[in-house]
Design a protein around this motif. Structure first.
Motif, PDB file in Angstrom:
ATOM      1  N   TYR A  34      57.393  64.596   5.460  1.00  9.96           N
ATOM      2  CA  TYR A  34      58.861  64.675   5.423  1.00  9.96           C
ATOM      3  C   TYR A  34      59.536  63.304   5.547  1.00  9.96           C
ATOM      4  O   TYR A  34      60.646  63.104   5.024  1.00  9.96           O
ATOM      5  N   SER A  57      63.272  70.478  15.889  1.00 13.41           N
ATOM      6  CA  SER A  57      64.722  70.693  15.858  1.00 13.41           C
ATOM      7  C   SER A  57      65.471  69.420  16.215  1.00 13.41           C
ATOM      8  O   SER A  57      66.629  69.236  15.837  1.00 13.41           O
ATOM      9  N   ASP A  60      65.336  67.714  12.488  1.00 10.47           N
ATOM     10  CA  ASP A  60      66.008  68.335  11.353  1.00 10.47           C
ATOM     11  C   ASP A  60      66.212  69.822  11.637  1.00 10.47           C
ATOM     12  O   ASP A  60      65.293  70.633  11.485  1.00 10.47           O
ATOM     13  N   ASP A  62      67.673  72.075  10.060  1.00 14.68           N
ATOM     14  CA  ASP A  62      67.611  72.985   8.914  1.00 14.68           C
ATOM     15  C   ASP A  62      66.195  73.303   8.461  1.00 14.68           C
ATOM     16  O   ASP A  62      65.975  74.265   7.737  1.00 14.68           O
ATOM     17  N   ARG A  63      65.225  72.479   8.863  1.00 12.00           N
ATOM     18  CA  ARG A  63      63.861  72.682   8.355  1.00 12.00           C
ATOM     19  C   ARG A  63      62.845  72.891   9.479  1.00 12.00           C
ATOM     20  O   ARG A  63      61.654  72.628   9.295  1.00 12.00           O
ATOM     21  N   GLN A  65      61.493  75.622  10.957  1.00 10.16           N
ATOM     22  CA  GLN A  65      60.400  76.563  10.718  1.00 10.16           C
ATOM     23  C   GLN A  65      59.470  76.082   9.606  1.00 10.16           C
ATOM     24  O   GLN A  65      58.252  76.272   9.674  1.00 10.16           O
ATOM     25  N   GLU A  66      60.045  75.453   8.604  1.00  6.84           N
ATOM     26  CA  GLU A  66      59.234  74.900   7.514  1.00  6.84           C
ATOM     27  C   GLU A  66      58.284  73.821   8.043  1.00  6.84           C
ATOM     28  O   GLU A  66      57.096  73.777   7.697  1.00  6.84           O
ATOM     29  N   MET A  67      58.805  72.959   8.906  1.00  5.81           N
ATOM     30  CA  MET A  67      57.986  71.891   9.472  1.00  5.81           C
ATOM     31  C   MET A  67      56.935  72.445  10.428  1.00  5.81           C
ATOM     32  O   MET A  67      55.784  71.975  10.460  1.00  5.81           O
ATOM     33  N   HIS A  70      54.141  73.816   8.334  1.00  5.06           N
ATOM     34  CA  HIS A  70      53.377  72.715   7.748  1.00  5.06           C
ATOM     35  C   HIS A  70      52.395  72.162   8.784  1.00  5.06           C
ATOM     36  O   HIS A  70      51.212  71.941   8.488  1.00  5.06           O
TER      37      HIS A  70
END
Length: 217
Positions: A34, A57, A60, A62-63, A65-67, A70
């Motif tokens: 990222y 958190s 970022d 906004d991301r 859960q995505e992070m 990953h």
């Protein structure tokens, strides 16, 4: 007068099993995806201990859960390759179990990964109670996970000790009213951990025997 210790609550990562290289590699893998080239090994040390959600958190919102996903995908793929045992842990935990102490894991990891680490190091049979991130709304240093472990073990805070390698463990124990012990092999260093004033500092895992009154043969 201090009550007799009957119950030991252990953190897992960095305390019983050496997941330091796995965690650092997982963070670098995720952060370099990222934020290419922005983070070094030393940069991720402060991220070790809090939940992944808390850490990501802060980077970022906004991301998150995505992070987290990953990170966890890489972490699980590399787990058995990078995780090692700390010296004398298996033998020490085995003796404590045989002596009748109540043992629990209190971790900020998800349950699946906790069990993976316990199975890899053959520690799983010794722990009847595992409190992971999946079982709580508020992780350490909130006392909720410690209270849940104590309830399942039918123990009180006055007869328990929380053992860990991070300030979340020490503060969690203090917030729950247990005794606390830091571990000198913490990646963040014995001096750092000492600033949170644990009741004891273990130079090696076998030091716990003296604290709980087990005679070493």
């Amino acid at each position: 007068m201090t009550n007799k210790i009957t119950t030991l609550l252990f953190d897992l990562d960095g305390t019983l099993i050496n997941t330091n290289e796995l965690i650092i590699s997982s963070f670098l893998h995720t952060l370099n995806h990222y934020y290419p080239g922005k983070y070094t090994r030393e940069d991720v040390y402060p991220f070790m201990g809090p939940t992944l959600e808390e850490t990501f958190s802060s980077l970022d919102q906004d991301r998150v859960q995505e992070m987290c996903q990953h990170y966890r995908t890489f972490n699980q793929e590399k787990h058995d390759e990078l995780v090692t045992e700390f010296p004398k842990v298996y033998e020490t935990i085995k003796v404590l179990k045989e002596q009748g102490f109540k043992l629990a894991i209190v971790s900020t990891k998800i349950r699946k990964t906790v069990i993976q680490g316990l199975k890899l190091t053959k520690l799983e049979p010794f722990f009847d109670v595992i409190i992971s991130l999946d079982e709580v709304r508020h992780p350490k240093p909130n006392p909720e996970p410690l209270f849940k472990a104590l309830k399942l073990l039918h123990s009180t805070p006055e007869e328990a000790i929380m053992i860990g390698d991070n300030y979340h463990d020490i503060e969690g124990g203090k917030n729950a009213g247990t005794l606390t012990a830091g571990v000198a092999w913490s990646l963040k260093g014995k001096e750092f951990l000492s600033t949170f004033h644990p009741d004891y500092m273990l130079e090696e895992i076998t030091d716990i025997f003296k604290i709980v009154g087990v005679e070493r043969t």
